[in-house]
Design a protein around this motif. Sequence first.
Motif, PDB file in Angstrom:
ATOM      1  N   ASP A  67       0.746  -1.253   0.131  1.00 55.86           N
ATOM      2  CA  ASP A  67      -0.010  -0.076   0.062  1.00 55.86           C
ATOM      3  C   ASP A  67       0.875   1.280  -0.001  1.00 55.86           C
ATOM      4  OD1 ASP A  67       0.810  -0.565   2.598  1.00 55.86           O
ATOM      5  OD2 ASP A  67      -0.802   0.348   3.536  1.00 55.86           O
ATOM      6  N   VAL A  68       2.212   1.347   0.481  1.00 56.03           N
ATOM      7  CA  VAL A  68       2.826   2.340   0.445  1.00 56.03           C
ATOM      8  C   VAL A  68       3.810   2.674  -0.757  1.00 56.03           C
ATOM      9  CG1 VAL A  68       2.988   2.286   2.979  1.00 56.03           C
ATOM     10  CG2 VAL A  68       4.780   1.184   1.603  1.00 56.03           C
ATOM     11  N   GLY A  69       3.624   1.517  -1.682  1.00 53.87           N
ATOM     12  CA  GLY A  69       4.420   1.626  -2.842  1.00 53.87           C
ATOM     13  C   GLY A  69       3.959   2.532  -3.861  1.00 53.87           C
ATOM     14  N   ASP A  70       4.574   2.534  -5.001  1.00 51.57           N
ATOM     15  CA  ASP A  70       3.981   3.401  -6.193  1.00 51.57           C
ATOM     16  C   ASP A  70       2.941   2.470  -6.846  1.00 51.57           C
ATOM     17  OD1 ASP A  70       3.869   5.429  -8.438  1.00 51.57           O
ATOM     18  OD2 ASP A  70       4.659   3.837  -9.335  1.00 51.57           O
ATOM     19  N   PRO A  71       1.787   3.048  -7.197  1.00 50.93           N
ATOM     20  CA  PRO A  71       0.758   2.069  -7.747  1.00 50.93           C
ATOM     21  C   PRO A  71       1.039   1.423  -9.073  1.00 50.93           C
ATOM     22  CG  PRO A  71      -0.058   4.151  -6.863  1.00 50.93           C
ATOM     23  CD  PRO A  71       1.228   4.235  -6.758  1.00 50.93           C
ATOM     24  N   VAL A  72       1.719   2.279  -9.886  1.00 49.76           N
ATOM     25  CA  VAL A  72       2.027   1.678 -11.202  1.00 49.76           C
ATOM     26  C   VAL A  72       3.272   0.493 -11.237  1.00 49.76           C
ATOM     27  CG1 VAL A  72       2.961   2.243 -13.635  1.00 49.76           C
ATOM     28  CG2 VAL A  72       1.462   3.875 -12.326  1.00 49.76           C
ATOM     29  N   THR A  73       4.113   0.839 -10.216  1.00 48.41           N
ATOM     30  CA  THR A  73       4.973  -0.080  -9.961  1.00 48.41           C
ATOM     31  C   THR A  73       4.493  -1.470  -9.556  1.00 48.41           C
ATOM     32  OG1 THR A  73       6.764   1.518  -9.806  1.00 48.41           O
ATOM     33  CG2 THR A  73       7.292  -0.588  -8.920  1.00 48.41           C
ATOM     34  N   GLU A  74       3.615  -1.292  -8.608  1.00 44.96           N
ATOM     35  CA  GLU A  74       2.904  -2.218  -7.895  1.00 44.96           C
ATOM     36  C   GLU A  74       2.281  -3.243  -8.731  1.00 44.96           C
ATOM     37  OE1 GLU A  74       3.510  -3.403  -4.721  1.00 44.96           O
ATOM     38  OE2 GLU A  74       4.965  -1.885  -4.437  1.00 44.96           O
ATOM     39  N   LEU A 104      -8.483 -11.719   1.262  1.00 46.18           N
ATOM     40  CA  LEU A 104      -7.328 -10.909   0.722  1.00 46.18           C
ATOM     41  C   LEU A 104      -7.704  -9.961  -0.471  1.00 46.18           C
ATOM     42  CD1 LEU A 104      -4.357 -10.875   0.679  1.00 46.18           C
ATOM     43  CD2 LEU A 104      -4.257 -12.517  -1.226  1.00 46.18           C
ATOM     44  N   VAL A 105      -8.520 -10.594  -1.138  1.00 46.22           N
ATOM     45  CA  VAL A 105      -9.186  -9.532  -2.204  1.00 46.22           C
ATOM     46  C   VAL A 105      -9.689  -8.371  -1.602  1.00 46.22           C
ATOM     47  CG1 VAL A 105     -10.815  -9.112  -4.115  1.00 46.22           C
ATOM     48  CG2 VAL A 105      -9.387 -11.244  -3.924  1.00 46.22           C
ATOM     49  N   ASP A 106     -10.591  -8.398  -0.505  1.00 47.46           N
ATOM     50  CA  ASP A 106     -11.224  -7.291   0.301  1.00 47.46           C
ATOM     51  C   ASP A 106      -9.871  -6.376   0.707  1.00 47.46           C
ATOM     52  OD1 ASP A 106     -13.643  -8.007  -0.456  1.00 47.46           O
ATOM     53  OD2 ASP A 106     -13.943  -8.890   1.554  1.00 47.46           O
ATOM     54  N   GLU A 107      -9.161  -6.822   1.235  1.00 55.42           N
ATOM     55  CA  GLU A 107      -7.802  -5.986   1.706  1.00 55.42           C
ATOM     56  C   GLU A 107      -7.225  -5.316   0.509  1.00 55.42           C
ATOM     57  OE1 GLU A 107      -3.461  -6.922   3.320  1.00 55.42           O
ATOM     58  OE2 GLU A 107      -4.856  -8.574   3.945  1.00 55.42           O
ATOM     59  N   LYS A 108      -6.961  -5.989  -0.628  1.00 52.12           N
ATOM     60  CA  LYS A 108      -6.047  -5.114  -1.661  1.00 52.12           C
ATOM     61  C   LYS A 108      -7.136  -4.268  -2.233  1.00 52.12           C
ATOM     62  CE  LYS A 108      -2.385  -7.491  -0.534  1.00 52.12           C
ATOM     63  NZ  LYS A 108      -1.437  -6.600   0.221  1.00 52.12           N
ATOM     64  N   VAL A 109      -8.259  -4.509  -2.296  1.00 52.40           N
ATOM     65  CA  VAL A 109      -9.244  -3.403  -2.913  1.00 52.40           C
ATOM     66  C   VAL A 109      -9.117  -2.166  -1.985  1.00 52.40           C
ATOM     67  CG1 VAL A 109     -11.660  -3.129  -3.027  1.00 52.40           C
ATOM     68  CG2 VAL A 109     -10.929  -5.080  -3.765  1.00 52.40           C
ATOM     69  N   GLN A 110      -9.031  -2.285  -0.755  1.00 53.11           N
ATOM     70  CA  GLN A 110      -9.000  -1.044   0.100  1.00 53.11           C
ATOM     71  C   GLN A 110      -7.592  -0.255  -0.242  1.00 53.11           C
ATOM     72  OE1 GLN A 110     -11.536   0.092   1.858  1.00 53.11           O
ATOM     73  NE2 GLN A 110     -12.646  -1.856   1.197  1.00 53.11           N
ATOM     74  N   VAL A 111      -6.383  -1.116  -0.624  1.00 49.41           N
ATOM     75  CA  VAL A 111      -5.481  -0.428  -0.978  1.00 49.41           C
ATOM     76  C   VAL A 111      -5.644   0.199  -2.211  1.00 49.41           C
ATOM     77  CG1 VAL A 111      -2.985  -0.933  -1.826  1.00 49.41           C
ATOM     78  CG2 VAL A 111      -3.828  -2.111   0.143  1.00 49.41           C
ATOM     79  N   ILE A 112      -6.245  -0.265  -3.173  1.00 48.26           N
ATOM     80  CA  ILE A 112      -6.366   0.421  -4.459  1.00 48.26           C
ATOM     81  C   ILE A 112      -7.358   1.536  -4.544  1.00 48.26           C
ATOM     82  CG2 ILE A 112      -7.562   0.043  -6.888  1.00 48.26           C
ATOM     83  CD1 ILE A 112      -6.637  -2.897  -6.833  1.00 48.26           C
ATOM     84  N   LYS A 113      -8.426   1.443  -3.631  1.00 50.19           N
ATOM     85  CA  LYS A 113      -9.299   2.570  -3.206  1.00 50.19           C
ATOM     86  C   LYS A 113      -8.598   3.739  -2.475  1.00 50.19           C
ATOM     87  CE  LYS A 113     -13.757   0.097  -2.843  1.00 50.19           C
ATOM     88  NZ  LYS A 113     -15.038   0.030  -1.794  1.00 50.19           N
ATOM     89  N   GLY A 114      -7.537   3.497  -1.823  1.00 50.05           N
ATOM     90  CA  GLY A 114      -6.594   4.412  -1.220  1.00 50.05           C
ATOM     91  C   GLY A 114      -5.838   5.162  -2.159  1.00 50.05           C
ATOM     92  N   TRP A 115      -5.430   4.657  -3.262  1.00 51.07           N
ATOM     93  CA  TRP A 115      -4.583   5.041  -4.352  1.00 51.07           C
ATOM     94  C   TRP A 115      -5.548   5.958  -5.143  1.00 51.07           C
ATOM     95  CZ3 TRP A 115      -2.085  -0.033  -6.009  1.00 51.07           C
ATOM     96  CH2 TRP A 115      -0.753  -0.311  -5.283  1.00 51.07           C
ATOM     97  N   MET A 116      -6.867   5.515  -5.289  1.00 49.49           N
ATOM     98  CA  MET A 116      -7.619   6.317  -6.025  1.00 49.49           C
ATOM     99  C   MET A 116      -7.951   7.697  -5.261  1.00 49.49           C
ATOM    100  SD  MET A 116     -10.226   3.241  -7.447  1.00 49.49           S
ATOM    101  CE  MET A 116      -9.892   2.141  -8.594  1.00 49.49           C
ATOM    102  N   ARG A 117      -8.412   7.608  -3.915  1.00 48.66           N
ATOM    103  CA  ARG A 117      -8.731   8.636  -3.265  1.00 48.66           C
ATOM    104  C   ARG A 117      -7.468   9.638  -3.320  1.00 48.66           C
ATOM    105  NH1 ARG A 117     -10.971   4.687   0.232  1.00 48.66           N
ATOM    106  NH2 ARG A 117      -8.962   4.818   1.363  1.00 48.66           N
TER     107      ARG A 117
END
Length: 210
Positions: A83-90, A134-147
């Motif tokens: 979650d702290v990484g660069d979204p594109v890189t991740e 696990l998917v629910d957890e990573k969805v929150q990570v992606i939503k954080g990048w979007m916000r």
Amino acid sequence: MEQAARKPRTRIQIEKRELILEAALEIFAQHGFRGATIDQIAEAAGMSKPNLLYYFRSKDDIHRTLIQRLLDTWLAPLREIDDVGDPVTELRSYIRRKLEMARDYPRESRLFANEILQGAPRVLPMLEGELKTLVDEKVQVIKGWMRSGKIARTDPYHLIFAIWATTQHYADFDVQVRAVLGPARDGEGRFEDAARFLEQLFVEGLRVKG
């Protein structure tokens, strides 16, 4: 009285179990769960049926072990999204890891696909439990990048589904991919070509428009 602790498996027992699992993977990948038999697996493993049943109680037991092992391997790249990484890189790293799995574990991928096509009768609890969590957890990570405005807003569940579909296609439909690409492009380079295309497809699609 407490039950005695189970004795650790010996090296020979571990090797025999691995031999059975490797043979079963080949048989299940060829014939599916319903078409596979204990006799076929025993023959492929080079042992008698009674010997095989010493290590695994049933065909279901072997299949469940393979699926659990596959799920652990399959989910590893998703777990590594930081979650702290660069979204594109991740996301690029995730796409490449999934393609590497399609290249290196085609039989396992087809085994899982066959199970899903049958309605997941033996793995539904895993899907509704470990996978969904696990998917629910990573969805929150992606939503954080979007916000944070780092990537464009989209449906994160369908983003993950799309990555699964496009990367696993190269394992589950390998014969079709190679036939369509033709002899000039059906070598290992097809995975690198796929990686570059999918990176461009998803990264451009998630780029924030100015």
